[in-house]
Design a protein around this motif. Structure first.
Motif, PDB file in Angstrom:
ATOM      1  N   ASP A  85       0.914  -1.133  -0.054  1.00 22.51           N
ATOM      2  CA  ASP A  85       0.059   0.171   0.024  1.00 22.51           C
ATOM      3  C   ASP A  85       0.835   1.289   0.054  1.00 22.51           C
ATOM      4  O   ASP A  85       0.790   2.118  -0.575  1.00 22.51           O
ATOM      5  CB  ASP A  85      -0.934  -0.019   1.115  1.00 22.51           C
ATOM      6  N   TRP A  86       1.859   1.177   0.814  1.00 21.77           N
ATOM      7  CA  TRP A  86       2.847   2.498   0.876  1.00 21.77           C
ATOM      8  C   TRP A  86       3.465   2.530  -0.623  1.00 21.77           C
ATOM      9  O   TRP A  86       3.487   3.715  -1.208  1.00 21.77           O
ATOM     10  CB  TRP A  86       3.881   2.027   1.757  1.00 21.77           C
ATOM     11  N   HIS A  87       3.722   1.545  -1.227  1.00 25.12           N
ATOM     12  CA  HIS A  87       4.505   1.643  -2.751  1.00 25.12           C
ATOM     13  C   HIS A  87       3.296   2.338  -3.532  1.00 25.12           C
ATOM     14  O   HIS A  87       3.478   3.371  -4.455  1.00 25.12           O
ATOM     15  CB  HIS A  87       4.869   0.513  -3.238  1.00 25.12           C
ATOM     16  N   ALA A  88       2.080   1.827  -3.557  1.00 22.90           N
ATOM     17  CA  ALA A  88       1.094   2.369  -4.294  1.00 22.90           C
ATOM     18  C   ALA A  88       0.662   3.648  -4.155  1.00 22.90           C
ATOM     19  O   ALA A  88       0.156   4.499  -4.822  1.00 22.90           O
ATOM     20  CB  ALA A  88      -0.372   1.542  -4.025  1.00 22.90           C
ATOM     21  N   ARG A  89       0.890   4.323  -2.841  1.00 22.79           N
ATOM     22  CA  ARG A  89       0.556   5.623  -2.651  1.00 22.79           C
ATOM     23  C   ARG A  89       1.726   6.559  -2.795  1.00 22.79           C
ATOM     24  O   ARG A  89       1.619   7.959  -2.329  1.00 22.79           O
ATOM     25  CB  ARG A  89       0.097   5.877  -1.261  1.00 22.79           C
ATOM     26  N   HIS A  90       3.000   6.099  -3.063  1.00 23.43           N
ATOM     27  CA  HIS A  90       4.119   6.785  -3.137  1.00 23.43           C
ATOM     28  C   HIS A  90       4.880   6.940  -4.464  1.00 23.43           C
ATOM     29  O   HIS A  90       5.979   6.674  -4.619  1.00 23.43           O
ATOM     30  CB  HIS A  90       5.009   6.537  -2.030  1.00 23.43           C
ATOM     31  N   ARG A  91       4.056   6.774  -5.670  1.00 22.31           N
ATOM     32  CA  ARG A  91       4.484   6.998  -6.951  1.00 22.31           C
ATOM     33  C   ARG A  91       5.230   8.236  -7.277  1.00 22.31           C
ATOM     34  O   ARG A  91       5.947   8.247  -8.287  1.00 22.31           O
ATOM     35  CB  ARG A  91       3.481   6.402  -7.951  1.00 22.31           C
ATOM     36  N   PHE A  92       4.937   9.167  -6.478  1.00 21.52           N
ATOM     37  CA  PHE A  92       5.469  10.614  -6.893  1.00 21.52           C
ATOM     38  C   PHE A  92       6.182  11.129  -5.524  1.00 21.52           C
ATOM     39  O   PHE A  92       6.041  10.803  -4.731  1.00 21.52           O
ATOM     40  CB  PHE A  92       4.529  11.588  -7.252  1.00 21.52           C
ATOM     41  N   CYS A  93       7.308  11.882  -5.878  1.00 22.61           N
ATOM     42  CA  CYS A  93       8.289  12.151  -5.000  1.00 22.61           C
ATOM     43  C   CYS A  93       7.391  13.514  -4.281  1.00 22.61           C
ATOM     44  O   CYS A  93       6.869  14.353  -4.860  1.00 22.61           O
ATOM     45  CB  CYS A  93       9.407  12.776  -5.853  1.00 22.61           C
ATOM     46  N   ALA A  94       7.767  13.345  -2.702  1.00 24.16           N
ATOM     47  CA  ALA A  94       7.025  14.580  -1.986  1.00 24.16           C
ATOM     48  C   ALA A  94       7.901  15.696  -2.249  1.00 24.16           C
ATOM     49  O   ALA A  94       7.449  16.584  -1.678  1.00 24.16           O
ATOM     50  CB  ALA A  94       6.989  13.865  -0.610  1.00 24.16           C
ATOM     51  N   GLN A  95       9.115  15.539  -2.545  1.00 18.38           N
ATOM     52  CA  GLN A  95      10.131  16.770  -2.421  1.00 18.38           C
ATOM     53  C   GLN A  95       9.867  17.449  -3.981  1.00 18.38           C
ATOM     54  O   GLN A  95       9.752  18.795  -3.706  1.00 18.38           O
ATOM     55  CB  GLN A  95      11.631  16.174  -2.297  1.00 18.38           C
ATOM     56  N   CYS A  96       9.639  16.875  -5.121  1.00 19.68           N
ATOM     57  CA  CYS A  96       9.733  17.684  -6.316  1.00 19.68           C
ATOM     58  C   CYS A  96       8.516  17.277  -6.993  1.00 19.68           C
ATOM     59  O   CYS A  96       8.561  17.757  -8.196  1.00 19.68           O
ATOM     60  CB  CYS A  96      11.187  17.183  -7.124  1.00 19.68           C
TER      61      CYS A  96
ATOM     62  N   GLY B 215       8.360  14.462  -9.049  1.00 21.93           N
ATOM     63  CA  GLY B 215       8.807  13.649 -10.027  1.00 21.93           C
ATOM     64  C   GLY B 215       8.371  12.290  -9.683  1.00 21.93           C
ATOM     65  O   GLY B 215       7.989  11.876  -8.500  1.00 21.93           O
ATOM     66  N   PRO B 216       8.368  11.475 -10.683  1.00 19.32           N
ATOM     67  CA  PRO B 216       8.054   9.993 -10.743  1.00 19.32           C
ATOM     68  C   PRO B 216       9.121   9.282  -9.661  1.00 19.32           C
ATOM     69  O   PRO B 216      10.261   9.594  -9.907  1.00 19.32           O
ATOM     70  CB  PRO B 216       7.940   9.352 -11.993  1.00 19.32           C
ATOM     71  N   THR B 217       8.742   8.156  -8.925  1.00 15.25           N
ATOM     72  CA  THR B 217       9.656   7.448  -8.066  1.00 15.25           C
ATOM     73  C   THR B 217       9.670   6.077  -8.661  1.00 15.25           C
ATOM     74  O   THR B 217       8.640   5.597  -9.376  1.00 15.25           O
ATOM     75  CB  THR B 217       9.185   7.517  -6.539  1.00 15.25           C
ATOM     76  N   LYS B 218      10.583   5.301  -8.303  1.00 12.72           N
ATOM     77  CA  LYS B 218      10.951   3.956  -8.758  1.00 12.72           C
ATOM     78  C   LYS B 218      11.351   2.972  -7.569  1.00 12.72           C
ATOM     79  O   LYS B 218      12.119   3.647  -6.862  1.00 12.72           O
ATOM     80  CB  LYS B 218      11.379   3.681  -9.918  1.00 12.72           C
ATOM     81  N   ILE B 219      10.978   1.849  -7.585  1.00 11.63           N
ATOM     82  CA  ILE B 219      11.029   0.881  -6.269  1.00 11.63           C
ATOM     83  C   ILE B 219      12.499   0.854  -6.410  1.00 11.63           C
ATOM     84  O   ILE B 219      13.361   0.693  -7.323  1.00 11.63           O
ATOM     85  CB  ILE B 219      10.342  -0.401  -6.535  1.00 11.63           C
ATOM     86  N   ALA B 220      13.363   0.723  -5.061  1.00 13.53           N
ATOM     87  CA  ALA B 220      14.648   0.504  -4.816  1.00 13.53           C
ATOM     88  C   ALA B 220      14.815  -0.484  -3.766  1.00 13.53           C
ATOM     89  O   ALA B 220      13.747  -0.757  -2.886  1.00 13.53           O
ATOM     90  CB  ALA B 220      15.391   1.919  -4.799  1.00 13.53           C
ATOM     91  N   LYS B 221      16.066  -1.071  -3.618  1.00  8.48           N
ATOM     92  CA  LYS B 221      16.427  -1.840  -2.266  1.00  8.48           C
ATOM     93  C   LYS B 221      15.470  -2.995  -2.169  1.00  8.48           C
ATOM     94  O   LYS B 221      14.939  -3.087  -1.127  1.00  8.48           O
ATOM     95  CB  LYS B 221      16.656  -0.879  -0.871  1.00  8.48           C
ATOM     96  N   GLY B 222      14.958  -3.699  -3.072  1.00  9.22           N
ATOM     97  CA  GLY B 222      13.956  -4.544  -3.022  1.00  9.22           C
ATOM     98  C   GLY B 222      12.835  -4.469  -2.422  1.00  9.22           C
ATOM     99  O   GLY B 222      11.932  -5.260  -1.921  1.00  9.22           O
ATOM    100  N   GLY B 223      12.360  -3.004  -2.570  1.00  9.53           N
ATOM    101  CA  GLY B 223      11.160  -2.623  -2.217  1.00  9.53           C
ATOM    102  C   GLY B 223      10.899  -1.820  -0.838  1.00  9.53           C
ATOM    103  O   GLY B 223      10.164  -1.654  -0.184  1.00  9.53           O
ATOM    104  N   TRP B 224      12.174  -1.749  -0.049  1.00 10.37           N
ATOM    105  CA  TRP B 224      12.379  -1.065   1.162  1.00 10.37           C
ATOM    106  C   TRP B 224      12.690   0.233   1.034  1.00 10.37           C
ATOM    107  O   TRP B 224      13.269   0.889   1.905  1.00 10.37           O
ATOM    108  CB  TRP B 224      13.268  -1.959   2.167  1.00 10.37           C
ATOM    109  N   GLN B 225      12.596   0.765  -0.131  1.00  7.72           N
ATOM    110  CA  GLN B 225      12.791   2.377  -0.559  1.00  7.72           C
ATOM    111  C   GLN B 225      12.194   2.601  -1.902  1.00  7.72           C
ATOM    112  O   GLN B 225      12.213   1.504  -2.671  1.00  7.72           O
ATOM    113  CB  GLN B 225      14.426   2.419  -0.477  1.00  7.72           C
TER     114      GLN B 225
END
Ligand SMILES: [Zn+2]
Length: 293
Positions: free
Chosen positions: A118-129, A131-141
């Motif tokens: 659910d966190w990933h689904a709600r954080h597709r865009f950067c809260a800072q700028c 921009g689009p975000t992508k999954i990192a660190k096996g999904g823990w970032q």
């Protein structure tokens, strides 16, 4: 005896060293025994034997998967739902009814998988700028593709507390709750507060009671979506209540006998209807009854 706290007791090896290693993650994903937690949106899919899992055939290399860890040696993942997947057929009430039938390890496994997906689904865009975000660190970032900001899965601390005065406890009911239902008071910890300060502020705001000698009892990860419920106990020196009716419907002091009646008789209790077994408030009340027996 107190029952275990729902959503705790997962049986995963979280295998965190593999998270930062793309080659190791790809190898885990390619294994024949790799499995996905099957979700309906972010609600569980299950049958009479428990949670359902699927293999990874048909999952594209570009699909966003979170590596949950090893379960009985086998790699376990959960897929980040796409927007179209986020409308489950199952309701929250049906979900809770289903979960209480499952073994504690599976409830905990589902809770963690649900919360991170659910966190990933709600954080597709950067809260800072933005921009689009992508999954990192096996999904823990997640990483921002524009400004390179790193975003980490959220856990939101909530203090939930029993307040005691001369052998009675203060419990309250939220706005719109079923009739006669009472539970422990609770509220989000705010920036700049310790847990103890959060407990004291919430009780003061909601019912106008000063609390002292706050202690920690137990905690619960609550995956709807990401609260960490921090169960506490504190003492009051007065029973005078000034209820903030914009926050809660009612609050009352109940004697030990009335609390025992609620916990033993549930919906048929004379005193009040206690919180459900899935809530940490249920555990806190049980724990207090045992401690004061
Ligand atoms: Zn950014």
């Amino acid at each position: 005896m107190t029952s275990p706290i729902a959503f705790t007791g997962h049986d995963l090896d979280r295998d965190d060293h593999a998270r930062a290693d793309p080659e190791q993650l790809a190898a885990l994903r390619a294994r024949d025994d790799a499995r996905l937690v099957a979700l309906d949106g972010v609600m569980p899919r299950f049958d009479e034997s428990g949670l359902l899992f699927t293999d990874l055939s048909g999952i594209g290399d570009d699909a966003e998967l979170v590596y949950l860890g090893l379960r009985d040696g086998a790699p376990l993942f959960v897929a980040v739902p796409t927007e179209g997947d986020l409308r489950p057929a199952i309701t929250m009430r049906e979900t809770m009814m289903a979960l209480i039938q499952l073994p504690a390890t599976e409830v905990a496994l589902f809770g963690g998988a649900r919360s991170i997906a659910d966190w990933h689904a709600r954080h597709r865009f950067c809260a800072q700028c933005g921009g689009p975000t992508k999954i990192a660190k096996g999904g823990w970032q997640r990483g921002c593709t524009a400004c390179e900001a790193q975003h980490f899965p959220r856990v939101d601390p909530v203090a939930i507390m029993l307040v005691e005065h001369e052998g009675s406890l203060l419990v309250g009911r939220g706005l719109g709750w079923p009739e006669r239902s009472y539970s422990a008071l609770a509220g989000f910890i705010e920036p700049g507060e310790s847990i103890e300060e959060g407990v004291k502020r919430e009780v003061w705001e909601e019912v106008g009671v000063r609390v002292r000698d706050v202690s920690y009892i137990a905690s619960q990860p609550w995956p709807f979506p990401s609260q960490l419920m921090i169960g506490c106990h504190g003492f009051a020196d007065s029973r005078d209540l000034t209820i903030d009716e914009t926050e809660i419907d009612d609050a009352q002091w109940f004697t030990r006998a009335q609390i025992e009646d609620a916990m033993v008789n549930g919906k048929d209790a004379q005193s009040f209807i206690p919180p459900p077994r899935t809530a940490i408030a249920h555990y806190l009340l049980q724990h207090w009854l045992e401690k004061t027996a």
